[in-house]
Design a protein around this motif. Sequence first.
Motif, PDB file in Angstrom:
ATOM      1  N   SER A 164      -4.307 -48.525 -10.763  1.00 42.90           N
ATOM      2  CA  SER A 164      -3.126 -49.009 -11.485  1.00 42.90           C
ATOM      3  C   SER A 164      -1.844 -48.435 -10.891  1.00 42.90           C
ATOM      4  O   SER A 164      -0.806 -49.108 -10.854  1.00 42.90           O
ATOM      5  CB  SER A 164      -3.229 -48.644 -12.970  1.00 42.90           C
ATOM      6  N   VAL A 165      -1.914 -47.195 -10.411  1.00 44.92           N
ATOM      7  CA  VAL A 165      -0.753 -46.584  -9.750  1.00 44.92           C
ATOM      8  C   VAL A 165      -0.458 -47.325  -8.441  1.00 44.92           C
ATOM      9  O   VAL A 165       0.709 -47.637  -8.143  1.00 44.92           O
ATOM     10  CB  VAL A 165      -1.015 -45.083  -9.478  1.00 44.92           C
ATOM     11  N   ASN A 166      -1.481 -47.612  -7.687  1.00 46.53           N
ATOM     12  CA  ASN A 166      -1.298 -48.311  -6.408  1.00 46.53           C
ATOM     13  C   ASN A 166      -0.753 -49.726  -6.604  1.00 46.53           C
ATOM     14  O   ASN A 166       0.097 -50.192  -5.835  1.00 46.53           O
ATOM     15  CB  ASN A 166      -2.617 -48.368  -5.648  1.00 46.53           C
ATOM     16  N   ASN A 167      -1.216 -50.402  -7.664  1.00 45.98           N
ATOM     17  CA  ASN A 167      -0.772 -51.775  -7.901  1.00 45.98           C
ATOM     18  C   ASN A 167       0.626 -51.835  -8.513  1.00 45.98           C
ATOM     19  O   ASN A 167       1.436 -52.696  -8.145  1.00 45.98           O
ATOM     20  CB  ASN A 167      -1.758 -52.504  -8.825  1.00 45.98           C
ATOM     21  N   ASP A 168       0.875 -50.922  -9.468  1.00 51.57           N
ATOM     22  CA  ASP A 168       2.173 -50.876 -10.166  1.00 51.57           C
ATOM     23  C   ASP A 168       2.645 -52.287 -10.536  1.00 51.57           C
ATOM     24  O   ASP A 168       3.745 -52.728 -10.170  1.00 51.57           O
ATOM     25  CB  ASP A 168       3.217 -50.164  -9.296  1.00 51.57           C
ATOM     26  N   THR A 169       1.817 -52.986 -11.264  1.00 54.74           N
ATOM     27  CA  THR A 169       2.007 -54.407 -11.558  1.00 54.74           C
ATOM     28  C   THR A 169       3.379 -54.736 -12.114  1.00 54.74           C
ATOM     29  O   THR A 169       4.009 -55.720 -11.695  1.00 54.74           O
ATOM     30  CB  THR A 169       0.926 -54.869 -12.563  1.00 54.74           C
ATOM     31  N   GLN A 171       6.084 -52.603 -12.139  1.00 61.91           N
ATOM     32  CA  GLN A 171       7.091 -51.659 -11.638  1.00 61.91           C
ATOM     33  C   GLN A 171       7.486 -50.625 -12.701  1.00 61.91           C
ATOM     34  O   GLN A 171       8.659 -50.358 -12.966  1.00 61.91           O
ATOM     35  CB  GLN A 171       8.355 -52.389 -11.156  1.00 61.91           C
ATOM     36  N   ARG A 172       6.474 -50.021 -13.301  1.00 68.28           N
ATOM     37  CA  ARG A 172       6.709 -49.013 -14.327  1.00 68.28           C
ATOM     38  C   ARG A 172       6.494 -47.591 -13.783  1.00 68.28           C
ATOM     39  O   ARG A 172       6.624 -46.617 -14.514  1.00 68.28           O
ATOM     40  CB  ARG A 172       5.768 -49.248 -15.514  1.00 68.28           C
ATOM     41  N   LEU A 173       6.189 -47.496 -12.500  1.00 66.59           N
ATOM     42  CA  LEU A 173       5.792 -46.219 -11.925  1.00 66.59           C
ATOM     43  C   LEU A 173       6.913 -45.190 -11.948  1.00 66.59           C
ATOM     44  O   LEU A 173       6.682 -43.996 -12.216  1.00 66.59           O
ATOM     45  CB  LEU A 173       5.307 -46.440 -10.489  1.00 66.59           C
ATOM     46  N   ASN A 174       8.130 -45.629 -11.656  1.00 65.67           N
ATOM     47  CA  ASN A 174       9.256 -44.699 -11.550  1.00 65.67           C
ATOM     48  C   ASN A 174       9.490 -43.906 -12.827  1.00 65.67           C
ATOM     49  O   ASN A 174       9.904 -42.740 -12.779  1.00 65.67           O
ATOM     50  CB  ASN A 174      10.533 -45.445 -11.166  1.00 65.67           C
ATOM     51  N   GLU A 177       6.690 -40.660 -13.331  1.00 65.61           N
ATOM     52  CA  GLU A 177       6.336 -39.758 -12.234  1.00 65.61           C
ATOM     53  C   GLU A 177       5.893 -38.389 -12.751  1.00 65.61           C
ATOM     54  O   GLU A 177       4.943 -37.796 -12.228  1.00 65.61           O
ATOM     55  CB  GLU A 177       7.523 -39.615 -11.279  1.00 65.61           C
ATOM     56  N   LEU A 313       0.490 -49.045 -17.247  1.00 67.54           N
ATOM     57  CA  LEU A 313       0.811 -49.456 -15.877  1.00 67.54           C
ATOM     58  C   LEU A 313       0.290 -50.867 -15.574  1.00 67.54           C
ATOM     59  O   LEU A 313       0.914 -51.620 -14.819  1.00 67.54           O
ATOM     60  CB  LEU A 313       0.223 -48.466 -14.876  1.00 67.54           C
TER      61      LEU A 313
END
Length: 363
Positions: A164-169, A171-174, A177, A313
């Motif tokens: 899910s981190v790699n996909n970041d469907t 764009q919620r990763l930022n 962190e 994510l």
Amino acid sequence: MLIPFDFIFSQFLSSEKLMSAEPYGSGHIHKTYQVKTNSQQDYILQKINHKIFTNVPALQDNIEKVLDYLKKRKDDFDNSLKMILLKNGKSYYLDAQGNYWRAFIFIPDSKTFNKIASSDLAYEGGKAFGSFLYSLQDFPVDTLYETIPEFHDLDHRMSQFEQSVNNDTLQRLNEIETEIEFVSSRVSKMRRILELGKQNKIPLRVTHNDTKINNVLFNKDDKAICVIDLDTVMPGYIHYDFGDAIRTGAASADEDEAELCKMFIDLELFESYSKGFLEQTVEFLNQTEIDELYFAPQLLTFIIALRFLTDYLNGDVYFKVDHEKHNLQRWYAQKQLLLSMEENEHEMRQILKKIEKDLKNKS
């Protein structure tokens, strides 16, 4: 489309006439109904969610095996679940629409609780799940089908999270962190139970795997009758059952509590549940299993927190959400509960050691 309850119920008991079928309980997986008939006996009729449990015949086979085993042991079988079989010997009915149904005898004067509100209730809950595990301690675990594969497997949940981190469907990763760093800082520690299993220091046992208090039936005097909802009974480590029971039952607030200051581990409820649980299990668990019980609530809290963050994510595709940040809110609440468990780790160890010592001195 109206459900033909009378026809479906007749597949299980054609000798009794259905008078009514009303929704029953607070479960979210299956559709459950209390059936009243022209006899004095009530029944539970369930429409099984075959989207979650994709192999219903194997699921039902698990439950049949467990109930048959308990019946042969005669461990309070009069107060345990009793499933009704069809004339063809099957424990489920497949209707014309492809839906699976099953039926149980309703236990009169029984009730469930959605929350542990007292030490007495915590004790009864611990005693019920402990007794269930005690009764199944010699059950051939390798004969059970894994109804939800890798359900509590940390490596599996980490793999899902990393994807899910790699996909970041969305764009919620930022915005998370710091939370990813929190996961990374603890994942090695959290593999402890899996590593002990691989080293054969703790055995795979028959475990319930969904040890919320609403999966215990109580009588009118608030005494535990039996454990219910056997859908997730499958091979596992004892720590999965103990850990999730404490996570859900000894937390001071709901699992999605927004005010984090309200979320902590309630040591009084923890002690009461542990006492009931160990009274039933201390004689058959090995020493490593007992020594690691203190850690189990941390592991199960970390796993569910990880699942909430993963779902956030992924765009909230698994857990039902009430608002856009609901899964993130759940993550923060579980993270806070985990921090509280870590802060109280010494006290939790001491509580368990004292209970163990007192019980062994009595025997």
